[in-house]
Scaffold this motif. Structure first.
Motif, mmCIF file in Angstrom:
data_model
loop_
_atom_site.group_PDB
_atom_site.id
_atom_site.type_symbol
_atom_site.label_atom_id
_atom_site.label_comp_id
_atom_site.label_asym_id
_atom_site.label_seq_id
_atom_site.Cartn_x
_atom_site.Cartn_y
_atom_site.Cartn_z
ATOM 1 N N TRP A 99 0.826 -1.205 0.000
ATOM 2 C CA TRP A 99 0.000 0.000 0.000
ATOM 3 C C TRP A 99 0.859 1.253 0.000
ATOM 4 C CZ3 TRP A 99 -4.764 0.443 -1.448
ATOM 5 C CH2 TRP A 99 -5.614 -0.662 -1.358
ATOM 6 N N ASN A 100 2.004 1.235 0.666
ATOM 7 C CA ASN A 100 2.943 2.350 0.667
ATOM 8 C C ASN A 100 3.416 2.660 -0.753
ATOM 9 O OD1 ASN A 100 5.371 4.023 1.917
ATOM 10 N ND2 ASN A 100 6.319 2.492 0.603
ATOM 11 N N TYR A 101 3.765 1.598 -1.485
ATOM 12 C CA TYR A 101 4.295 1.799 -2.839
ATOM 13 C C TYR A 101 3.195 2.237 -3.802
ATOM 14 C CZ TYR A 101 7.644 1.130 -6.621
ATOM 15 O OH TYR A 101 8.507 1.343 -7.671
ATOM 16 N N TRP A 102 1.993 1.691 -3.621
ATOM 17 C CA TRP A 102 0.877 2.126 -4.465
ATOM 18 C C TRP A 102 0.629 3.619 -4.268
ATOM 19 C CZ3 TRP A 102 -3.813 4.386 -3.043
ATOM 20 C CH2 TRP A 102 -4.705 4.609 -4.104
ATOM 21 N N TYR A 103 0.570 4.055 -3.032
ATOM 22 C CA TYR A 103 0.314 5.466 -2.741
ATOM 23 C C TYR A 103 1.422 6.350 -3.320
ATOM 24 C CZ TYR A 103 -0.169 9.796 -0.119
ATOM 25 O OH TYR A 103 -0.278 11.117 0.219
ATOM 26 N N ASN A 104 2.660 5.904 -3.186
ATOM 27 C CA ASN A 104 3.806 6.656 -3.674
ATOM 28 C C ASN A 104 3.662 6.969 -5.158
ATOM 29 O OD1 ASN A 104 6.487 7.760 -3.819
ATOM 30 N ND2 ASN A 104 7.209 5.801 -4.575
ATOM 31 N N TYR B 18 8.526 14.129 7.562
ATOM 32 C CA TYR B 18 8.503 12.822 8.228
ATOM 33 C C TYR B 18 7.120 12.208 8.379
ATOM 34 C CZ TYR B 18 13.371 13.767 9.431
ATOM 35 O OH TYR B 18 14.708 14.026 9.366
ATOM 36 N N VAL B 19 6.083 12.865 7.866
ATOM 37 C CA VAL B 19 4.732 12.353 8.067
ATOM 38 C C VAL B 19 4.537 10.966 7.452
ATOM 39 C CG1 VAL B 19 3.764 13.409 5.968
ATOM 40 C CG2 VAL B 19 2.284 12.981 7.946
ATOM 41 N N GLY B 20 5.333 10.652 6.422
ATOM 42 C CA GLY B 20 5.216 9.340 5.781
ATOM 43 C C GLY B 20 5.583 8.183 6.697
ATOM 44 N N ILE B 21 6.475 8.424 7.677
ATOM 45 C CA ILE B 21 6.921 7.344 8.567
ATOM 46 C C ILE B 21 5.812 6.884 9.502
ATOM 47 C CG2 ILE B 21 8.539 6.731 10.406
ATOM 48 C CD1 ILE B 21 10.606 8.486 9.069
ATOM 49 N N PRO B 22 5.167 7.785 10.266
ATOM 50 C CA PRO B 22 4.078 7.315 11.135
ATOM 51 C C PRO B 22 2.905 6.715 10.358
ATOM 52 C CG PRO B 22 4.194 9.712 11.151
ATOM 53 C CD PRO B 22 5.434 9.226 10.485
ATOM 54 N N VAL B 23 2.655 7.231 9.154
ATOM 55 C CA VAL B 23 1.576 6.664 8.333
ATOM 56 C C VAL B 23 1.897 5.213 7.986
ATOM 57 C CG1 VAL B 23 0.432 6.773 6.093
ATOM 58 C CG2 VAL B 23 0.808 8.870 7.388
ATOM 59 N N PHE B 24 3.128 4.972 7.541
ATOM 60 C CA PHE B 24 3.535 3.602 7.202
ATOM 61 C C PHE B 24 3.492 2.698 8.428
ATOM 62 C CE2 PHE B 24 6.907 0.380 7.112
ATOM 63 C CZ PHE B 24 6.526 -0.351 6.002
ATOM 64 N N LEU B 25 4.027 3.182 9.554
ATOM 65 C CA LEU B 25 4.056 2.368 10.773
ATOM 66 C C LEU B 25 2.645 2.047 11.260
ATOM 67 C CD1 LEU B 25 6.994 4.040 12.756
ATOM 68 C CD2 LEU B 25 7.007 1.831 11.562
#
Length: 495
Positions: free
Chosen positions: A108-113, A459-466
């Protein structure tokens, strides 16, 4: 339409032979996707700013280190993709060799990217077209370009492969012509005068601004190379991937050396880092490539480079739509996305995944036109970290795969492609990626105060992924898979 899809999916269940993707990408397609993956605005526009910030020596050092990291990262992905080619790529590898919830979050991270990348490329394409048509409406060009890349992806995987082949050919030809002209200028055959190494010694060159300036370029270089991992996704639809993936992988090192290192060296030799035009990255008129071509006497340099950069932007959007569609399809086939997204046409196209991804990208683009683009900027900021998270996932997945493969008695000589310098390669790639991730918002602490807006956006991408990973871990009750139980079989070869 819904009834037709319903009947088709019922037929799949009745025959137990679900439609899958077509293996329509040939060796030349994979090679050009590998060659052209990292060539874009990072090289054509942002490379000049790197030299302006850190001097020619600092830029070369930063791009060289990142280039080595990407080389090891791609050899890791090459080993995985040659052994187990799948359009789910590192999402599938992470789910099988690390933890199913980790694979879910990576997918899902890569799709969003890439879905957000489509929106950013549409924005860039409209700006480029306004070079020729300054008064034209943005929605006209964005809609036209989205339609073009949608049709290229909707026809067949071969349509995507052919379009990327020619997009990459144009970019590569431009860089080669640039390098040849640049070398002729350096030795004084054209352009008048012999610059020699004079621009490497003016001011405080070759390393301008010290360590912090070079480190800043180091971070920017990481973004420039994103897209090289597309080879792993496209391997799932290639013919004879066990042969064609290793063949494409052999171009990685030379691509990095030729296209980035040599191009930056030539720019640094011909244009002094003190030239303020190098610091501008949002107009083609002062692209370092345009400046060098103009110095060589090419009067139409700006128009030529504008056309080339438009090609690069369309290529990035085309690849983004392809990659995100395949990842979404793979997630659906694994039950990690709505079942409808796993539907495949007779031509092997995951149609609903394609439609949903294109619609999301276009809606994100439309968000850039409202409220001064605040919503779009936040969406873009959240995606900035996604590429590095994917790279970290590749390094971890390869390290776990090789250890699981050996633990289960696999013989290294039986691997179609073997990454060199294991375990140093994936560990080095992981370490460098972590440095980039942690240090990417260094400028938020400059000026004696903390820029909280910049810090949060970075850094907002890190907490979203976690959050996605931990929620999936709780829902799936997933744990780290023991090496002896990792699924290293090739039974899912055609996924």
């Amino acid at each position: 339409m819904q009834q037709k899809i319903g009947r088709s999916m019922q037929y799949e269940e009745a025959t137990k032979k679900p439609r899958t993707l077509k293996r329509g990408l040939k060796s030349r397609h994979l090679t050009m996707i590998a060659l052209g993956g990292a060539i874009g605005t990072g090289l054509f526009l942002a490379s000049g700013n790197s030299i302006y910030q850190a001097g020619p020596g600092g830029a070369l050092l930063a791009y060289g280190i990142i280039g080595i990291m990407v080389y090891f990262l791609m050899t890791s992905l090459g080993e995985l993709a040659a052994f187990m080619p799948t359009s789910g790529s590192f999402s599938t590898y992470a789910a099988r060799f690390v933890d199913p919830s980790f694979g879910f979050a990576l997918g899902w991270n890569y799709w969003y990217n890439w879905a957000i990348t489509i929106a950013s490329e549409l924005s860039a394409a409209t700006l480029i077209m306004k070079f020729w048509f300054p008064d034209s409406p943005s929605i006209l060009w964005s809609g036209l370009f989205l339609l073009i890349i949608f049709l290229l992806n909707a026809l067949s995987v071969k349509g995507y492969g052919e379009s990327e082949y020619w997009f990459a050919f144009i970019k590569i030809a431009t860089v080669i012509i640039f390098i040849v002209l640049g070398l002729l200028m350096i030795v004084g055959i054209i352009g008048g005068g012999v610059p020699g190494f004079r621009n490497f010694t003016i001011g405080d060159a070759p390393f301008h601004g010290g360590f912090l300036a070079t480190f800043g370029v180091f971070l920017a270089a990481g973004y420039s190379f994103q897209g090289t991992e597309l080879l792993g996704v496209s391997a799932g639809e290639s013919t004879h991937p066990e042969k064609n993936v290793p063949k494409a992988m052999k171009t990685i090192f030379w691509r990095i050396l030729l296209f980035y290192i040599l191009a930056i060296f030539i720019i640094g030799m011909i244009i002094p880092y003190t030239n303020h035009n190098l610091s501008i990255t949002d107009t083609i008129m002062v692209s370092p490539f345009t400046l060098v071509f103009q110095k060589a006497g090419l009067a139409v340099a700006a128009s030529v480079m504008n056309a080339v950069i438009l090609t690069a932007v369309l290529s990035a959007g085309n690849s983004g739509l392809y990659a995100s569609t395949r990842i979404l399809y793979a997630l659906a086939r694994k039950g990690k996305a709505p079942r409808l997204l796993g539907f495949v046409t007779k031509n092997g196209i995951p149609l609903w995944s394609l439609i949903i991804t294109a619609a999301f990208g276009f809606l994100a683009f439309l968000a850039s036109g409202f409220g001064d683009g605040i919503v779009y900027n936040w969406l873009l900021s959240a995606s900035g970290m996604c590429g590095f998270i994917a790279w970290l996932g590749i390094a971890v997945s390869h390290w776990r795969f090789r250890r699981a493969y050996s633990a289960q008695g696999g013989k290294l000589e039986n691997l179609p492609y073997r990454a060199k310098w294991f375990p140093f390669g994936p560990l080095f790639a992981f370490a460098v990626c972590m440095i980039v991730v942690i240090g990417q918002s260094m400028n938020a602490f400059s000026g004696g105060r903390i820029d909280w807006g910049n810090l949060i956006a970075s850094y907002v991408g890190i907490p979203v992924f976690l959050a996605v990973w931990l929620i999936a871990k709780w829902k799936m009750k997933a744990k780290l898979i023991p090496l002896e139980k990792c699924d290293i079989s090739q039974k899912h070869y055609a996924e």
